[in-house]
Design a protein around this motif. Sequence first.
Motif, mmCIF file in Angstrom:
data_model
loop_
_atom_site.group_PDB
_atom_site.id
_atom_site.type_symbol
_atom_site.label_atom_id
_atom_site.label_comp_id
_atom_site.label_asym_id
_atom_site.label_seq_id
_atom_site.Cartn_x
_atom_site.Cartn_y
_atom_site.Cartn_z
ATOM 1 N N VAL A 136 0.857 -1.185 0.000
ATOM 2 C CA VAL A 136 0.000 0.000 0.000
ATOM 3 C C VAL A 136 0.896 1.239 0.000
ATOM 4 C CG1 VAL A 136 -1.928 1.170 1.136
ATOM 5 C CG2 VAL A 136 -1.662 -1.321 1.369
ATOM 6 N N GLU A 137 0.697 2.076 -1.014
ATOM 7 C CA GLU A 137 1.494 3.304 -1.110
ATOM 8 C C GLU A 137 0.708 4.434 -0.457
ATOM 9 O OE1 GLU A 137 2.803 4.110 -5.137
ATOM 10 O OE2 GLU A 137 3.139 6.203 -4.622
ATOM 11 N N VAL A 138 1.252 4.994 0.615
ATOM 12 C CA VAL A 138 0.558 6.065 1.322
ATOM 13 C C VAL A 138 1.447 7.303 1.349
ATOM 14 C CG1 VAL A 138 -0.580 4.329 2.761
ATOM 15 C CG2 VAL A 138 1.399 5.557 3.656
ATOM 16 N N ALA A 139 0.832 8.448 1.577
ATOM 17 C CA ALA A 139 1.623 9.678 1.595
ATOM 18 C C ALA A 139 0.972 10.716 2.497
ATOM 19 C CB ALA A 139 1.754 10.240 0.184
ATOM 20 N N SER A 140 1.785 11.626 2.954
ATOM 21 C CA SER A 140 1.310 12.792 3.693
ATOM 22 C C SER A 140 2.201 13.954 3.257
ATOM 23 C CB SER A 140 1.433 12.566 5.204
ATOM 24 O OG SER A 140 2.799 12.544 5.563
ATOM 25 N N ALA A 141 1.920 15.130 3.796
ATOM 26 C CA ALA A 141 2.771 16.282 3.468
ATOM 27 C C ALA A 141 4.198 16.022 3.940
ATOM 28 C CB ALA A 141 2.197 17.544 4.114
ATOM 29 N N ARG A 142 4.374 15.063 4.876
ATOM 30 C CA ARG A 142 5.701 14.730 5.392
ATOM 31 C C ARG A 142 6.503 13.866 4.422
ATOM 32 N NH1 ARG A 142 4.840 11.073 9.468
ATOM 33 N NH2 ARG A 142 2.665 10.828 8.869
ATOM 34 N N GLY A 143 5.810 13.244 3.467
ATOM 35 C CA GLY A 143 6.503 12.341 2.542
ATOM 36 C C GLY A 143 5.674 11.100 2.315
ATOM 37 N N SER A 144 6.222 10.155 1.532
ATOM 38 C CA SER A 144 5.433 8.968 1.255
ATOM 39 C C SER A 144 6.158 7.726 1.761
ATOM 40 C CB SER A 144 5.133 8.854 -0.234
ATOM 41 O OG SER A 144 6.320 8.908 -0.964
ATOM 42 N N ARG A 145 5.402 6.656 1.940
ATOM 43 C CA ARG A 145 6.008 5.400 2.375
ATOM 44 C C ARG A 145 5.202 4.245 1.821
ATOM 45 N NH1 ARG A 145 3.891 3.574 8.089
ATOM 46 N NH2 ARG A 145 1.941 4.745 8.196
ATOM 47 N N LEU A 146 5.834 3.081 1.821
ATOM 48 C CA LEU A 146 5.190 1.865 1.349
ATOM 49 C C LEU A 146 4.920 0.975 2.554
ATOM 50 C CD1 LEU A 146 7.497 1.122 -1.730
ATOM 51 C CD2 LEU A 146 5.192 2.108 -1.758
ATOM 52 N N ILE A 147 3.695 0.494 2.663
ATOM 53 C CA ILE A 147 3.349 -0.404 3.766
ATOM 54 C C ILE A 147 3.014 -1.765 3.154
ATOM 55 C CG2 ILE A 147 1.863 -0.780 5.776
ATOM 56 C CD1 ILE A 147 1.104 2.180 5.672
ATOM 57 N N GLY A 148 3.771 -2.777 3.538
ATOM 58 C CA GLY A 148 3.466 -4.131 3.083
ATOM 59 C C GLY A 148 2.095 -4.515 3.607
ATOM 60 N N VAL A 149 1.325 -5.232 2.791
ATOM 61 C CA VAL A 149 -0.055 -5.524 3.191
ATOM 62 C C VAL A 149 -0.081 -6.334 4.492
ATOM 63 C CG1 VAL A 149 -0.301 -7.629 1.790
ATOM 64 C CG2 VAL A 149 -2.323 -6.237 2.300
ATOM 65 N N ASP A 150 0.954 -7.121 4.746
ATOM 66 C CA ASP A 150 1.011 -7.882 6.001
ATOM 67 C C ASP A 150 1.024 -6.973 7.224
ATOM 68 O OD1 ASP A 150 1.094 -10.238 4.602
ATOM 69 O OD2 ASP A 150 3.266 -10.485 4.742
ATOM 70 N N GLU A 151 1.515 -5.758 7.046
ATOM 71 C CA GLU A 151 1.614 -4.823 8.184
ATOM 72 C C GLU A 151 0.464 -3.819 8.205
ATOM 73 O OE1 GLU A 151 4.975 -5.303 6.560
ATOM 74 O OE2 GLU A 151 4.885 -6.909 8.050
ATOM 75 N N PHE A 152 -0.411 -3.889 7.206
ATOM 76 C CA PHE A 152 -1.409 -2.819 7.061
ATOM 77 C C PHE A 152 -2.575 -2.922 8.048
ATOM 78 C CE2 PHE A 152 -5.003 -0.579 5.156
ATOM 79 C CZ PHE A 152 -4.424 0.660 4.919
ATOM 80 N N TYR A 153 -3.080 -4.138 8.243
ATOM 81 C CA TYR A 153 -4.296 -4.296 9.059
ATOM 82 C C TYR A 153 -3.929 -4.469 10.527
ATOM 83 C CZ TYR A 153 -5.712 -5.577 4.321
ATOM 84 O OH TYR A 153 -5.907 -5.595 2.971
ATOM 85 N N LEU A 154 -4.427 -3.566 11.374
ATOM 86 C CA LEU A 154 -4.035 -3.613 12.786
ATOM 87 C C LEU A 154 -5.149 -4.119 13.704
ATOM 88 C CD1 LEU A 154 -1.975 -0.318 13.222
ATOM 89 C CD2 LEU A 154 -1.196 -2.614 12.581
ATOM 90 N N GLY A 155 -6.379 -3.940 13.320
ATOM 91 C CA GLY A 155 -7.498 -4.367 14.165
ATOM 92 C C GLY A 155 -8.768 -4.171 13.377
ATOM 93 N N PRO A 156 -9.930 -4.466 13.990
ATOM 94 C CA PRO A 156 -11.178 -4.267 13.255
ATOM 95 C C PRO A 156 -11.296 -2.796 12.851
ATOM 96 C CG PRO A 156 -11.560 -5.375 15.365
ATOM 97 C CD PRO A 156 -10.142 -4.907 15.370
ATOM 98 N N LYS A 157 -11.337 -2.526 11.582
ATOM 99 C CA LYS A 157 -11.431 -1.176 11.034
ATOM 100 C C LYS A 157 -10.282 -0.265 11.479
ATOM 101 C CE LYS A 157 -16.258 -1.757 10.210
ATOM 102 N NZ LYS A 157 -17.550 -1.195 9.968
ATOM 103 N N ARG A 158 -9.153 -0.864 11.780
ATOM 104 C CA ARG A 158 -7.968 -0.067 12.114
ATOM 105 C C ARG A 158 -6.814 -0.490 11.215
ATOM 106 N NH1 ARG A 158 -5.073 -0.220 16.375
ATOM 107 N NH2 ARG A 158 -5.844 -2.242 17.090
ATOM 108 N N SER A 159 -6.098 0.515 10.693
ATOM 109 C CA SER A 159 -4.987 0.204 9.809
ATOM 110 C C SER A 159 -3.758 0.999 10.209
ATOM 111 C CB SER A 159 -5.352 0.543 8.359
ATOM 112 O OG SER A 159 -5.335 1.946 8.186
#
Lengths: 289, 161
Positions: free
Chosen positions: A128-151
Amino acid sequence: MEFLRPASWPEALAAKAEQPSAAPLAGGTDLMVELNFDRRRPEALLDLNSIGELAGWATDGDQLVLGATLPYARVIVELGDRLPGLAMAARTIGSPQIRNRASIGGNLGSASPAGDCHPVLLALNATVEVASARGSRLIGVDEFYLGPKRSALAPDELIRAVRIPAGTGPCQFAKVGTRNAMVIAVCSFAIALHPAAGSVRTGIGSAAPTPVRAADAESFLAGELASGGQWESRGELDPTVAARFGELVARAAAPIDDVRGTARYRRHALAVLARRTLTWAWQEYRTCA
Amino acid sequence: MRLNTTVNGEARQVDDVWEGESLLYVLRERMGLPGSKNACEQGECGSCTVYLDGVTVCACLVAAGQAEGRDVRTIEGLAGLAGGTDLDPIQQAFIDAGAVQCGFCTPGLIVAAHELLARRPDPQVAEIREALAGNLCRCTGYQQILEAVQAAARARQAGPA
Ligand SMILES: Cc1cc2nc3c(=O)[nH]c(=O)nc-3n(C[C@H](O)[C@H](O)[C@H](O)COP(=O)(O)OP(=O)(O)OC[C@H]3O[C@@H](n4cnc5c(N)ncnc54)[C@H](O)[C@@H]3O)c2cc1C
Ligand code: FES
Ligand code: FES
């Protein structure tokens, strides 16, 4: 409430930085339901639909890059040949009207354990390619899902795209529901065979607090295929291996009883889905030589 | 906020639109176009189906602001589109086939069927079922609706009477 309509990606990131509580709005098929039922009152809506680049897809080396607002209808029509597993999942989502609007970025943004993209993205080892005004980063899908409706998405971040390694091998998806349209999954399962790497990846939906992989099932199957020389021979799959794979998948789930089904049923159904999708994927591998 | 959008070929401007409201609410309550129905407000029933830039959507799930500068076509804007008779062939076919009982689902079904016929002039029954899978009808049992779509396909191919 404010309605923000950034015309470009940098403008969207700036708006989100200034107002992290602004809710990104893609197809609206999750967010508008929450608004209509007064379950959510964000201070601002950040409509991403004027940002053309987010609605398309492209190839980047051996990856397919799918923009965050790309609707399922286009995944099915334009990417059905290159990402058949994802297209399979997309076909089961909602109805034609929903698929015309609903997007992968929105599925990830909601991070519901029942979201139908997630098992496929796990099986295909997406990023998953995400970005903010601080810069962008890549999150492997294995690390993306943290809890029910939390990422893993930070409050000031937006999802820009999903990157999927293309053409790595057969991928299959199956879902249990009460009808062929308009159903939230009771449970779902995806499998991808990666012959070049000699590996297998899986994704389980709607049967744990987050979408999860079935790690033991993956290593069991990869081990069986390697020791039997099956990747090379493309020989028939031993039914007991497929059955054992199903059992291990069922064991990897952590389902609950709810209105859609019991934990026991979910485990049972997952074993069946896993065995079936493996059989389909292996058959595809055997015949695509 | 102010909203500028084209509805059924006509430029429309409405003021005092709340940022969180849906396109469906704007159409029904602010533009005097109550043809699109509000039954579930959660995308499940399809009775609010309209065209947004030529694509069918549930108007209840489109934020009003997302229609800014876009082209909307509702059930009120289908008649006469095909030229010839007043009603579109799919509208006439719904009447002739008895596909309307309480009528609440009808506008959404007609827009969805209209889109199908534009794309697939001679659809198979399975294709009709698939195209209308997002539209619920509690009255007819769907049989007359399927017949109406097939009849409209024939009528369209025969051309205006
Ligand atoms: C009738 C109906 C049937 C459905 N059926 C299914 C189904 O079968 N399977 C399934 O998986 N889902 C289903 N859904 C849920 C929904 O359609 C999906 O989750 C869809 O993928 C959401 O995409 P969207 O573009 O509409 O998201 P939105 O509603 O626009 O957004 C969803 C969430 O993600 C956030 N978000 C959106 N884009 C971004 C971004 N770029 N960056 C960061 N955050 C973002 C939003 O703020 C919001 O919290 C259904 C919904 C409805 C109404
Ligand atoms: S009112 Fe929009 S789908 Fe039911
Ligand atoms: S005619 Fe009553 S819901 Fe369809």
